[in-house]
Design a protein around this motif. Sequence first.
Motif, short mmCIF file in Angstrom:
data_model
loop_
_atom_site.label_atom_id
_atom_site.label_comp_id
_atom_site.label_asym_id
_atom_site.label_seq_id
_atom_site.Cartn_x
_atom_site.Cartn_y
_atom_site.Cartn_z
N ILE A 99 -0.23 6.13 0.26
CA ILE A 99 -0.34 5.82 -1.17
C ILE A 99 -0.92 7.02 -1.92
O ILE A 99 -0.43 7.41 -3.00
CB ILE A 99 -1.21 4.57 -1.37
CG1 ILE A 99 -0.46 3.33 -0.84
CG2 ILE A 99 -1.57 4.37 -2.83
CD1 ILE A 99 -1.30 2.07 -0.82
N PHE A 108 4.55 0.98 -0.12
CA PHE A 108 3.39 0.09 -0.15
C PHE A 108 3.73 -1.27 0.45
O PHE A 108 2.99 -1.83 1.25
CB PHE A 108 2.93 -0.12 -1.59
CG PHE A 108 2.49 1.13 -2.30
CD1 PHE A 108 2.42 2.34 -1.64
CD2 PHE A 108 2.15 1.09 -3.64
CE1 PHE A 108 2.02 3.49 -2.28
CE2 PHE A 108 1.75 2.24 -4.30
CZ PHE A 108 1.68 3.45 -3.62
N VAL A 163 -4.65 -1.41 -0.71
CA VAL A 163 -3.61 -0.88 -1.59
C VAL A 163 -4.17 -0.62 -2.99
O VAL A 163 -3.95 0.44 -3.58
CB VAL A 163 -2.41 -1.85 -1.64
CG1 VAL A 163 -1.43 -1.43 -2.73
CG2 VAL A 163 -1.71 -1.90 -0.29
N ALA A 177 1.23 -0.16 -7.35
CA ALA A 177 0.49 -1.01 -6.42
C ALA A 177 0.83 -2.48 -6.62
O ALA A 177 1.01 -3.23 -5.65
CB ALA A 177 -1.01 -0.80 -6.60
N ALA A 194 -4.63 3.03 -4.67
CA ALA A 194 -3.94 3.38 -5.92
C ALA A 194 -4.92 3.93 -6.95
O ALA A 194 -4.64 4.91 -7.66
CB ALA A 194 -3.22 2.16 -6.47
#
Length: 785
Positions: free
Chosen positions: A673, A433, A758, A713, A762
């Motif tokens: 992710i 990430f 992100v 995250a 997540a």
Amino acid sequence: MKTAKTPALRSWLDLVPLSARAHRRQNRMTLFCIVLAVSLVATIFAMADMELRTQRRTAIRTDGNWHVATTDLTADQAAVVAARPDVAAVGLYDVANYHLDGGYTLAGQEVAVCGSDTAFYTEIFPLAILEGRAPAAPDEAVLTESARRQGLGLGDSFVLQSPTGAHTLTVVGFIETTTMLSRNDAAGVVLTLDGFGAVSDRHELNVYIRFTPLSDKQRAIRDIEAAFALPDGALKENARLMTLDLSTSNRWLASLYGTALVLFVLVLAAGVLMIAGTLNSSVAARTAFFGLLRCLGATPRQVRRYVRRESLQWCATAVPAGLAVGTLVSWGLCAPLRALAPGYFYDMPMFALSPIALVFGALVGVVTVLLAARTPARRAGAVSPLTAVRGNAGGTPPVRRGLRRTGRRLAWQLGVHHALAGRRNLVLVAGSFALSIVLFLAFDTALEFFHHGWKPVQPYAPDLSVVSADNTCSLDPALQQELAGVEGVRRVFGRQFAYNLPARTADGQDLTVNLVTYEENQFRWAGRELLEGAVDPAADFTVLTVYDPAGPAALAVGDRLELLGRSLTVGGLLSSSPLDRVEGVVLLICNEATFAALTGETGYTILDIQVEGGFTDAALEQVRTLAGRATGGDYVFSDRRASNLEGRGAYLAIGVFFYGFEVVIALITVLSILNCIQMSVSARLPQYGAMRAVGLTVRQLLQMVLAESACYAAVGCAAGLALGLPLHRALYLSMITPRWGTDWTVPWGAIGVIVALVAGSALLAARAPARRLRGLSVTATIASE
């Protein structure tokens, strides 16, 4: 009915294809992640390679295939240079009437005259002869297409008027008209060096040198200057070609190499972490399977070999697929660039393979998979058979302190504990990430560079221009009002110029100044480029100056200087302007009242015209008529509508190119992710089943998965911003600030976009394993792999 016999297993490695067929669904995400990583590297490297090829071809086509040039060598000395082993070609060239003001005419039409040897027009600047051949005798000439309006054809004779008299020449060929000649309604004449010497009173031989591809060009430059006792800098670099050949001596251009290297490393690192995290989760999810191999007699070494063989089998499928996807994406980007802006991307290959992209993409896939498989393989081979069969290898370490919470808080705390307990998995998942964020922010500086350096569609860009023939303030101000009244004209604005004026600062420094006026519209546009101070169109005897890193010592806001007997104050500093920079000359911008008080001039040097979509050919002729009547025909007219339209297309195309990279990075971030968290959570399904067995509800398990994803995250965002912002600042200060003087600011927009991606990814990634948990019974969940 006969059944197919299962072939006997000669080695544990023979289980690899059988396992692949049995776990096809589980392997799908692993293969997809490898394809994604390889395609990312292949796409970016392919586009970089295509752009370098395009820029090099364009540089050679427009500027010539040479590295350095000088006027300090004789023809005999040039022959000595040509004999050097690190020199590929040397061409000789001279030109007269380049600025079309030297008295060279063909039937009244201004002409630029040049002479060259054979090496120049075959090796350095190949003549694109449309018809006929190159000149071979002193009385032979090649003309540009613009000379055909005189009724000339191959074999015809014409008289060239020059300061040395009238010269009769024979046409042996035609070439394309250059942009400069076309804009000024002029023609060009190409002669041999002997023919040039006969018609011109100017004799300043230009020697152009091209080095061999693998030579040390800077060392060769120093050797040549030393051999002929030339001063430093006597060999002037072709900055564009030298930069593309990684040989420039310009510090700012050389700093771009470092930026490219940083982006190169980040792209490779993103691919490595993406694949490593996937393999780690894949192996961890199949701990029981590897334990079963140990129970059946496989040694730790055999288990490690099994994991590596399985990884190579994934490569056999995923790497070619990733290279194919990367190549197709690069083709899909190249085609629109060339279609939208053929003038700028005429030389861009549309369906070419990039060896660099294929090699680095394959290396990232194969080498990364092999390296990334080492740690999971050691983990799978090191555990005892009993522990492995129970599925506890790689599980969370013992809890040193019991959790005293219940309900929602317990679930959230367990989820965070799960994420933080497996340090290796945390590093790989959160690191992936973080690296995506760093890569996104690094490419954001490339976007900023693009916005600063490419400005063909700025609000001040004119469509038509009426220019004083002698660059004086000779255009009547009344002409501005007349032109503004033409149907289809949106805006007319003028500028007054005074060139090479002597000035002195308050501390006694002598400067050479070009003084230019702005009116209300131009001052408003200049406000967007303001670095320091203020833009006040009504402030008399206050000037703006433009940041110039290569110019004389910059004037600061508040400085005073004396110009034409009057005292002026610097009121603002601009990062750029639409006016060309002149080496060693300071550009000052003032209002028209100040200019009139200093020079006594009230006329304009140039009137720029912006038109609307309904502007017709009849309106264009009306503009020409008004300009001709006001100037007595003594003016220069420029029509930039076609180039502006192409410039807008190029701006859009390049914007698609750069933003396409950002979108690709963002898409890969999201998919990475989703994949990493889903595989990480799936590896712990037996633990979740055990928690269901001791009383945790499905709702609490969902909260655990969400907390674990949120923890990954949060750690990834914190690490990514901690590393990405300093890198963004360093790249900005090396690429943009030295060139335009713009200070770095926190890129809140880019940060908001990537952090939102992100976080959203997540949350989305937590849903798939959660649905899987909700649908399984307690016993099935505990027994699952």
